[in-house]
Enzyme design. Structure first.
Site, PDB file in Angstrom:
ATOM      1  N   ASP B  97       0.848  -1.187   0.000  1.00  0.00           N
ATOM      2  CA  ASP B  97       0.000   0.000   0.000  1.00  0.00           C
ATOM      3  C   ASP B  97       0.888   1.242   0.000  1.00  0.00           C
ATOM      4  O   ASP B  97       1.096   1.903   1.022  1.00  0.00           O
ATOM      5  CB  ASP B  97      -0.946  -0.010   1.205  1.00  0.00           C
ATOM      6  CG  ASP B  97      -2.101   0.957   1.002  1.00  0.00           C
ATOM      7  OD1 ASP B  97      -2.144   1.606  -0.058  1.00  0.00           O
ATOM      8  OD2 ASP B  97      -2.955   1.052   1.896  1.00  0.00           O
ATOM      9  N   ASN B 205      -7.492  -2.136   7.800  1.00  0.00           N
ATOM     10  CA  ASN B 205      -7.337  -1.159   8.887  1.00  0.00           C
ATOM     11  C   ASN B 205      -7.563   0.287   8.424  1.00  0.00           C
ATOM     12  O   ASN B 205      -7.258   1.225   9.150  1.00  0.00           O
ATOM     13  CB  ASN B 205      -5.966  -1.312   9.563  1.00  0.00           C
ATOM     14  CG  ASN B 205      -4.817  -1.014   8.626  1.00  0.00           C
ATOM     15  OD1 ASN B 205      -5.034  -0.756   7.446  1.00  0.00           O
ATOM     16  ND2 ASN B 205      -3.604  -1.069   9.135  1.00  0.00           N
ATOM     17  N   GLU B 209     -12.262   8.577  10.781  1.00  0.00           N
ATOM     18  CA  GLU B 209     -12.676   8.690  12.184  1.00  0.00           C
ATOM     19  C   GLU B 209     -13.030  10.142  12.491  1.00  0.00           C
ATOM     20  O   GLU B 209     -12.207  11.038  12.325  1.00  0.00           O
ATOM     21  CB  GLU B 209     -11.538   8.226  13.097  1.00  0.00           C
ATOM     22  CG  GLU B 209     -11.866   8.361  14.578  1.00  0.00           C
ATOM     23  CD  GLU B 209     -10.697   7.937  15.466  1.00  0.00           C
ATOM     24  OE1 GLU B 209     -10.272   6.759  15.361  1.00  0.00           O
ATOM     25  OE2 GLU B 209     -10.194   8.781  16.229  1.00  0.00           O
ATOM     26  N   PRO B 380      -2.643   7.242  14.735  1.00  0.00           N
ATOM     27  CA  PRO B 380      -3.944   6.701  15.120  1.00  0.00           C
ATOM     28  C   PRO B 380      -3.787   5.489  16.035  1.00  0.00           C
ATOM     29  O   PRO B 380      -2.863   4.696  15.868  1.00  0.00           O
ATOM     30  CB  PRO B 380      -4.564   6.265  13.786  1.00  0.00           C
ATOM     31  CG  PRO B 380      -3.679   6.790  12.721  1.00  0.00           C
ATOM     32  CD  PRO B 380      -2.340   7.017  13.328  1.00  0.00           C
ATOM     33  N   HIS B 406       4.049   5.027  13.592  1.00  0.00           N
ATOM     34  CA  HIS B 406       2.893   5.326  12.728  1.00  0.00           C
ATOM     35  C   HIS B 406       1.549   4.869  13.300  1.00  0.00           C
ATOM     36  O   HIS B 406       0.504   5.188  12.741  1.00  0.00           O
ATOM     37  CB  HIS B 406       3.090   4.731  11.343  1.00  0.00           C
ATOM     38  CG  HIS B 406       2.602   3.322  11.171  1.00  0.00           C
ATOM     39  ND1 HIS B 406       3.022   2.279  11.974  1.00  0.00           N
ATOM     40  CD2 HIS B 406       1.734   2.775  10.286  1.00  0.00           C
ATOM     41  CE1 HIS B 406       2.433   1.166  11.583  1.00  0.00           C
ATOM     42  NE2 HIS B 406       1.644   1.426  10.562  1.00  0.00           N
ATOM     43  N   GLY B 407       1.555   4.110  14.392  1.00  0.00           N
ATOM     44  CA  GLY B 407       0.270   3.636  14.908  1.00  0.00           C
ATOM     45  C   GLY B 407       0.464   2.822  16.167  1.00  0.00           C
ATOM     46  O   GLY B 407       1.550   2.830  16.757  1.00  0.00           O
ATOM     47  N   ALA B 408      -0.583   2.104  16.530  1.00  0.00           N
ATOM     48  CA  ALA B 408      -0.494   1.325  17.760  1.00  0.00           C
ATOM     49  C   ALA B 408       0.315   0.052  17.542  1.00  0.00           C
ATOM     50  O   ALA B 408       1.083  -0.368  18.408  1.00  0.00           O
ATOM     51  CB  ALA B 408      -1.902   0.977  18.230  1.00  0.00           C
TER      52      ALA B 408
END
Lengths: 148, 483
Positions: B97, B205, B209, B380, B406-408
């Protein structure tokens, strides 16, 4: 070989989604991998439970070449995934015409997703990561990681 | 064969070293605290850090962010930079991606302003933004010539067509157009896939939001970014859709052959690569930049529909609602950038796979409006907890080639997440906590449950304390649109 001669199941993979496939012959392993791909797209976790798929309505001749059978397996699944993504057709049945170390010729039959059971999951790709194709004493084994 | 026998040594409270062994050309540097390490050690991601350290021409360490998890080839949360003459570029270091990324819109609306209409807003958003497997908007199908323009111009193409405002472009990484894209190196298959999916969220994912600013940690930076406690925000997380996946797929085949041609020893085939000065690398860079531009365009179009949705439901113009773009930043990309290597400035090819650019205050690529505070970064979390806004730091520029997390980061496989969600009504559970979910597939919601992810707070605190990102604000979700 009967219907239950090959099987596939999803295995744990934190980031992505992987399947393991077993079959008595290399040709059946390629077919089982294809059915595993279709199963994963339809949200299934293992097969064949009741692999009732619609009859093929579209047939394609596929001829692929690769440096070895591992890459060939990935390329085979990539072709099937591309056809799903571009035409919304799922593999229903296939005949492996020729399968050597570096070459695969197959006649693949496709059908739209079964009524009332559309594609549940978008697979981005079939990867080379953690890829394995091996003979394990009494059956062929493959592990394939999909990017999701 | 993958690197075996690697170890992890503690450097300080937030840094760990994977010492150089065997074929590794450099060491690994992992950002994590003591609590995150057991999660990281559960899978093969550290081995992937070691594998990346074996690629020719790597500069500095093979870096892993605290949200690292097992990917394919590179770990997700991996950063690696390569010398332009001696180094390589690897599609596996960018991912399928290409330019998956996040953009954030802010508004002058308060949560109270929104509450009475919120259900309607989420329903309308679900109708206006195509989401889910193979989603497309029936009214938008580009011709091949138009896709080519998107590849060259990115978000600027979208703005020219009326999707969004000209000033949006100033607040997108690279202005929303990465130079050097070459559509001639993008396959027909990729172009065909690109025709149908522009302006779509996708599944997995990816999400939109709607949330609000819960807490501000840095008043000056928050003010510069236009974020005020209690005001409504909207995140868009998506990428280059099927076009990007196809570009990656096409070039993995090219790079597999190139690796053999140039004698590059691979620890994992997914790390296949080509020397940066080669024709194969030049073609991949041209195609990858095109896909990155497609992703900027994709998020630009969705942002336009988010504005239209707010405007339609609340019967006020987006301008009046103050729905301005804060920033848009990629977290799956390879870029040629200038960094300090061994004390001097040098052009390198930085791969960020699941890692966000984090340029410091004063950097010329940071938009004028944020030059004093640093480049905005969006991290996020999961759909049930919170997300964070940070800004880039000098520390990131010095230590991580201007990159941060970049994220959790997932800690459960999707299979495990589904088992955990079995027998539960996740959408209802979240609704009881005041978070509305609109999703194309229940399976996706189950796979994306909060418990499947690390607590993003722990991840963000590591980068903040390590100095490779600075916390600005916490955002909480009100409603999530999932694919």
């Amino acid at each position: 070989m009967g219907e239950a001669a090959w099987r596939w199941r999803t295995i744990e993979h934190t980031g992505d989604l992987a399947i393991e496939v077993e079959a008595p012959s290399l040709g059946q392993l390629f077919l089982a991998g294809a059915h595993g791909l279709v199963g994963v797209l339809l949200g299934e976790e293992a097969g064949p439970e009741k692999p009732e798929r619609p009859k093929a309505t579209v047939w394609r001749e596929l001829a692929l070449e690769g440096p070895d059978r591992e890459v060939l397996l990935v390329d085979w699944l990539r072709e099937l995934l591309y056809i799903q993504m571009s035409e919304d057709l799922l593999l229903a049945e296939a005949e492996i015409g020729e399968l050597a170390e570096t070459r695969l010729v197959a006649r693949a039959g496709f059908a739209p997703p079964p009524p009332g059971k559309g594609v549940e999951r978008e697979l981005k790709a079939v990867t080379y990561h953690d890829l394995e194709v091996s003979w394990r004493g009494n059956s062929w084994y493959a592990r394939i990681v999909f990017d999701i | 064969m993958a690197v075996e026998g690697y170890r992890l040594e503690k450097i300080d409270d937030y840094r760990w070293r994977v010492p150089r062994i065997g074929p590794m050309l450099t060491e690994g540097l992992v950002f994590a605290d003591q609590d995150l390490i057991p999660h990281i050690e559960q899978d093969k991601s550290l081995q992937q850090v070691a594998n990346v350290a074996c690629l020719p021409g790597i500069q500095g360490p093979s870096i892993a962010m605290p949200d690292i998890h097992w990917g394919y080839g590179f770990p997700i949360g991996g950063v690696a930079a390569f010398d332009l003459d001696e180094g390589v570029i690897s599609p596996g270091g960018v991912g399928y991606d290409i330019n998956c990324g996040v953009r954030l819109l802010r508004s002058d609306l308060t949560v109270q302003d929104l509450r009475p209409q919120f259900g309607k807003l989420m329903d309308t958003l679900y109708r206006n933004v195509p989401s889910g497997v193979g989603s497309s908007r029936s009214d938008i199908r580009l011709g091949v010539k138009q896709v080519t323009e998107v590849l060259l111009k990115g978000a600027a193409w979208a703005v020219k067509q009326g999707y969004g405002w000209p000033e949006d472009l100033e607040r997108i990484e690279a202005g929303g157009t990465i130079e050097g894209a070459d559509p001639d190196y993008v396959s027909q298959r990729a172009l065909e896939r690109g025709r149908q999916q522009v302006g779509t969220l996708g599944s997995g994912n990816h999400f939109i939001e709607v949330g609000y600013v819960r807490e501000v940690y840095d008043e000056v930076a928050a003010a510069a970014l236009g974020l005020e406690e209690g005001t409504v925000t909207a995140f868009i997380h998506s990428g280059s859709r099927g076009l990007g996946y196809q570009v990656c797929d096409d070039y993995l085949k090219t790079m597999l052959r190139a690796s053999e041609k140039y004698g590059i020893v691979l620890q994992d085939r997914q790390l296949c690569a080509a020397p940066l000065p080669s024709d194969e690398a030049r073609r991949y860079l041209g195609a990858m930049r095109g896909a990155a531009n497609y992703a900027f365009c994709n998020r630009q179009m969705m942002a336009h529909w988010v504005r239209e949705t707010f405007s339609g439901v609340l019967r006020q113009s987006a301008e009046r609602l103050g729905l301005r773009l804060v920033y848009d930043v990629a977290h799956n990309i390879a870029k040629i950038e200038t960094h300090r290597v061994n004390g001097s400035e040098k052009r390198v090819c930085v791969h960020r796979k699941g890692a966000t650019r984090a340029f410091p205050p004063g950097h010329p690529e940071v938009p004028e409006a944020y030059r004093q505070v640093g480049q905005p970064i969006f991290i996020p979390g999961d759909m049930g907890r919170y997300s964070y806004v940070l800004v880039g730091t000098e520390g990131a520029y010095n230590e991580t080639f201007g990159s941060t997390c970049h994220g959790a980061g997932r800690m459960m496989s999707r299979k495990q997440a589904k088992r955990t969600a079995q027998g539960r009504a996740i959408v209802r559970e979240l609704e009881d906590r005041g978070i509305l979910i609109r999703a194309a597939s229940r399976a996706t919601v189950d796979e994306e449950i909060s418990e499947a992810y690390k607590d993003v707070k722990n991840v963000v605190e590591v980068v903040h304390h390590a100095g490779i990102g600075k916390m600005v604000a916490q955002l909480r979700p009100l409603g999530v649109l999932k694919g």
